[in-house]
Design an enzyme around this catalytic site. Structure first.
Site, PDB file in Angstrom:
ATOM      1  N   TYR A  40     -21.759   3.094  -7.745  1.00 47.44           N
ATOM      2  CA  TYR A  40     -22.397   4.119  -8.591  1.00 47.44           C
ATOM      3  C   TYR A  40     -23.849   4.369  -8.177  1.00 47.44           C
ATOM      4  CZ  TYR A  40     -17.990   3.335 -10.772  1.00 47.44           C
ATOM      5  OH  TYR A  40     -16.638   3.210 -10.959  1.00 47.44           O
ATOM      6  N   GLY A  65     -12.359 -10.910 -16.443  1.00 49.79           N
ATOM      7  CA  GLY A  65     -12.078  -9.510 -16.735  1.00 49.79           C
ATOM      8  C   GLY A  65     -10.627  -9.336 -17.145  1.00 49.79           C
ATOM      9  N   ARG A  66      -9.784  -9.079 -16.153  1.00 47.02           N
ATOM     10  CA  ARG A  66      -8.359  -8.830 -16.440  1.00 47.02           C
ATOM     11  C   ARG A  66      -7.724  -9.960 -17.255  1.00 47.02           C
ATOM     12  NH1 ARG A  66      -7.140  -7.728 -10.274  1.00 47.02           N
ATOM     13  NH2 ARG A  66      -8.757  -9.338 -10.266  1.00 47.02           N
ATOM     14  N   ARG A 105     -26.302  -6.202 -12.211  1.00 40.24           N
ATOM     15  CA  ARG A 105     -25.059  -6.420 -11.462  1.00 40.24           C
ATOM     16  C   ARG A 105     -25.114  -5.712 -10.115  1.00 40.24           C
ATOM     17  NH1 ARG A 105     -18.575  -5.836 -12.817  1.00 40.24           N
ATOM     18  NH2 ARG A 105     -18.269  -8.061 -12.482  1.00 40.24           N
ATOM     19  N   GLN A 117     -23.689  -2.633 -20.928  1.00 36.28           N
ATOM     20  CA  GLN A 117     -23.841  -2.281 -19.508  1.00 36.28           C
ATOM     21  C   GLN A 117     -24.165  -0.789 -19.394  1.00 36.28           C
ATOM     22  OE1 GLN A 117     -20.655  -1.858 -16.476  1.00 36.28           O
ATOM     23  NE2 GLN A 117     -21.678  -3.507 -15.364  1.00 36.28           N
TER      24      GLN A 117
HETATM   25  C1  LIG Z   1     -10.001  -2.126 -16.475  1.00 32.84           C
HETATM   26  C2  LIG Z   1     -11.226  -2.501 -15.685  1.00 32.84           C
HETATM   27  C3  LIG Z   1     -12.388  -1.777 -15.864  1.00 32.84           C
HETATM   28  C4  LIG Z   1     -13.576  -2.161 -15.193  1.00 32.84           C
HETATM   29  N1  LIG Z   1     -14.747  -1.506 -15.484  1.00 32.84           N
HETATM   30  C5  LIG Z   1     -15.922  -1.996 -15.012  1.00 32.84           C
HETATM   31  C6  LIG Z   1     -17.165  -1.498 -15.495  1.00 32.84           C
HETATM   32  O1  LIG Z   1     -17.236  -0.625 -16.369  1.00 32.84           O
HETATM   33  N2  LIG Z   1     -18.292  -2.026 -14.959  1.00 32.84           N
HETATM   34  C7  LIG Z   1     -18.266  -3.011 -14.015  1.00 32.84           C
HETATM   35  O2  LIG Z   1     -19.329  -3.458 -13.567  1.00 32.84           O
HETATM   36  N3  LIG Z   1     -17.097  -3.526 -13.562  1.00 32.84           N
HETATM   37  C8  LIG Z   1     -15.936  -3.079 -14.063  1.00 32.84           C
HETATM   38  N4  LIG Z   1     -14.748  -3.669 -13.680  1.00 32.84           N
HETATM   39  C9  LIG Z   1     -14.754  -4.838 -12.776  1.00 32.84           C
HETATM   40  C10 LIG Z   1     -14.709  -6.147 -13.584  1.00 32.84           C
HETATM   41  O3  LIG Z   1     -15.925  -6.338 -14.295  1.00 32.84           O
HETATM   42  C11 LIG Z   1     -14.485  -7.394 -12.680  1.00 32.84           C
HETATM   43  O4  LIG Z   1     -15.561  -7.513 -11.762  1.00 32.84           O
HETATM   44  C12 LIG Z   1     -13.179  -7.335 -11.889  1.00 32.84           C
HETATM   45  O5  LIG Z   1     -12.106  -6.933 -12.727  1.00 32.84           O
HETATM   46  C13 LIG Z   1     -12.833  -8.700 -11.274  1.00 32.84           C
HETATM   47  O6  LIG Z   1     -12.725  -9.694 -12.263  1.00 32.84           O
HETATM   48  P1  LIG Z   1     -11.282 -10.217 -12.814  1.00 32.84           P
HETATM   49  O7  LIG Z   1     -10.519 -10.707 -11.629  1.00 32.84           O
HETATM   50  O8  LIG Z   1     -11.649 -11.306 -13.766  1.00 32.84           O
HETATM   51  O9  LIG Z   1     -10.612  -9.067 -13.469  1.00 32.84           O
HETATM   52  C14 LIG Z   1     -13.557  -3.272 -14.295  1.00 32.84           C
HETATM   53  C15 LIG Z   1     -12.358  -3.951 -14.102  1.00 32.84           C
HETATM   54  C16 LIG Z   1     -11.206  -3.610 -14.795  1.00 32.84           C
HETATM   55  C17 LIG Z   1      -9.950  -4.427 -14.598  1.00 32.84           C
END
Ligand SMILES: Cc1cc2nc3c(=O)[nH]c(=O)nc-3n(C[C@H](O)[C@H](O)[C@H](O)COP(=O)(O)O)c2cc1C
Length: 376
Positions: free
Chosen positions: A176, A320-321, A228, A104
């Site tokens: 961003y 993600g999480r 994205r 990414q």
């Molecule tokens: C620790 C953390 C770091 C993240 N960093 C990014 C990132 O670098 N780029 C991005 O597009 N989204 C980032 N996100 C968003 C996640 O990609 C995702 O959209 C969001 O956590 C919701 O999904 P989940 O409920 O499965 O965690 C981040 C989320 C978390 C928890």
């Protein structure tokens, strides 16, 4: 494995020719753990390896495409040939475990902490700060700087190809720089890069074109290009769900491998900008896309039942999480051990989960972000 989860394990072929072994994607997540010089660390590599055995595709944390786009402490770089060995380490670590690796790439724009960018000079579409306490006022980019950053996105694709990635994801979401150009809050320009909705789309679309041009020129193997986006902004002025549907309409005609919507809740509803606010955003998005490009959905998908349900709307689901809390999510579904999937964590789990210190500290110090519970 329970046969109802079979849909999660169907392979999926992307337009470029890259085949993903199943429908589960690791969402891009910043881990704040790279070296100050922008190279990846052992801890970071181990964290990815621990999570790359089950999923079909891993999308890395965002990497900056120019030094003035560095948005986080401990972010890694995709801004020069010197970074190729570091980038390659990460791609190989992911691929060794069986997943495809997508890098990414982003520019943080006005969200960059001044101490991370050359001369402390934060830049954006216009000189409008974010709406948060203490946010720096960015300097508006000049025309030739805009062109330079667009080229840098293309360059990052070349670096990703040389480093052995299976693809690249253009990070146009989460506030961003690409998002800032699309935003009537951040972008008050009166030249060809701002003003009408059409003009605010120019930067995101130019980045896509440049990345695709470079990929066509340099990729010898199938190479994924994804994009994205965020569905809407909370601020006024701010882009609405309706505005985003217009952008999606343009993106869907670009021969991308996928569009990836950034959501915290997969079935969340729009705030404004469309007539029917009761229909989930994901439905509005897929309706507008109308099969022109695959959509990756994400957001609080904890259980395999939820993931299978999400597959009724989209062909690929990102976690993600969940993958931080349960690195073996996919393996446990496959082995019929779904009752063992962890959906919480305790403050004692860092070593077991192989999470680098800076990410662990961020998780522990941001109440409500992760479900941190007391150990039994
Ligand atoms: C620790 C953390 C770091 C993240 N960093 C990014 C990132 O670098 N780029 C991005 O597009 N989204 C980032 N996100 C968003 C996640 O990609 C995702 O959209 C969001 O956590 C919701 O999904 P989940 O409920 O499965 O965690 C981040 C989320 C978390 C928890």
């Amino acid at each position: 494995m329970d046969s109802k989860f079979q849909p999660l394990f169907e392979p999926f072929a992307l337009r470029s020719g890259v085949e993903v072994k199943n429908r589960v994607v690791m969402a891009p997540m910043t881990n704040f753990s790279s070296n100050p010089d922008g190279t990846v660390t052992d801890a970071e590599v181990e964290y990815y390896q621990r999570r790359s055995g089950g999923v079909g595709l891993v999308i890395t944390a965002c990497a900056y495409v120019t030094p003035n786009g560095k948005g986080f402490h401990g972010e890694f770089g995709a801004d020069s040939d010197e970074m190729i060995p570091s980038l390659r380490r990460l791609a190989s670590a992911i691929q060794e475990k069986g997943a495809k690796a997508v890098l990414q790439v982003f520019h943080g724009g006005r969200s960059c902490p001044p101490e991370l960018v050359p001369g402390g000079e934060v830049v954006s579409a216009s000189a409008v700060p974010e709406e948060k306490e203490g946010a720096p006022t960015p300097r508006a980019l000049q025309e030739e700087e805009i062109t330079h950053i667009i080229r840098a996105f293309g360059e990052s694709a070349r670096l990703a190809i040389l480093a052995g990635y299976d693809g690249i994801e253009i990070h146009g979401a989460n506030g961003y720089l690409i998002h800032q150009f699309f935003s009537p809050h951040a972008n008050r320009r009166e030249d060809s890069w701002g003003g009408s909705l059409e003009k605010r789309m120019k930067f995101p679309l130019a980045v896509v074109d440049e990345v695709q041009r470079v990929v066509a020129e340099h990729a010898k193997e199938p190479f994924v290009v994804g994009y994205r986006f965020s569905p809407e902004e909370p601020e006024t002025p701010g882009f609405t769900m309706g505005d985003t549907l217009e952008l999606i309409d343009k993106l869907a005609d670009k021969n991308l491998d996928y569009l990836h919507v950034s959501l915290m809740e997969f079935w969340s509803q729009p705030r404004r900008g469309v007539e029917d606010l009761t229909r989930p955003r994901i439905e509005l998005i897929t309706e507008r896309v109308a099969g022109r490009v695959p959509v990756i959905g994400v957001g609080s998908i904890h259980t395999p039942d939820e993931a299978v349900k999400a597959l009724q709307d989209v062909p690929l689901v990102a976690l993600g999480r969940e993958l931080i809390m349960e690195p073996d999510w996919v393996e446990k579904v496959q082995a019929g051990r779904t009752d063992e999937i962890k959906t919480t964590l305790t403050k004692h789990d860092q070593e077991r989960l192989v999470v680098p210190d800076p990410l662990w500290n961020a998780i522990m110090h941001a109440p409500g972000w992760f479900p941190v519970v007391d150990a039994n």
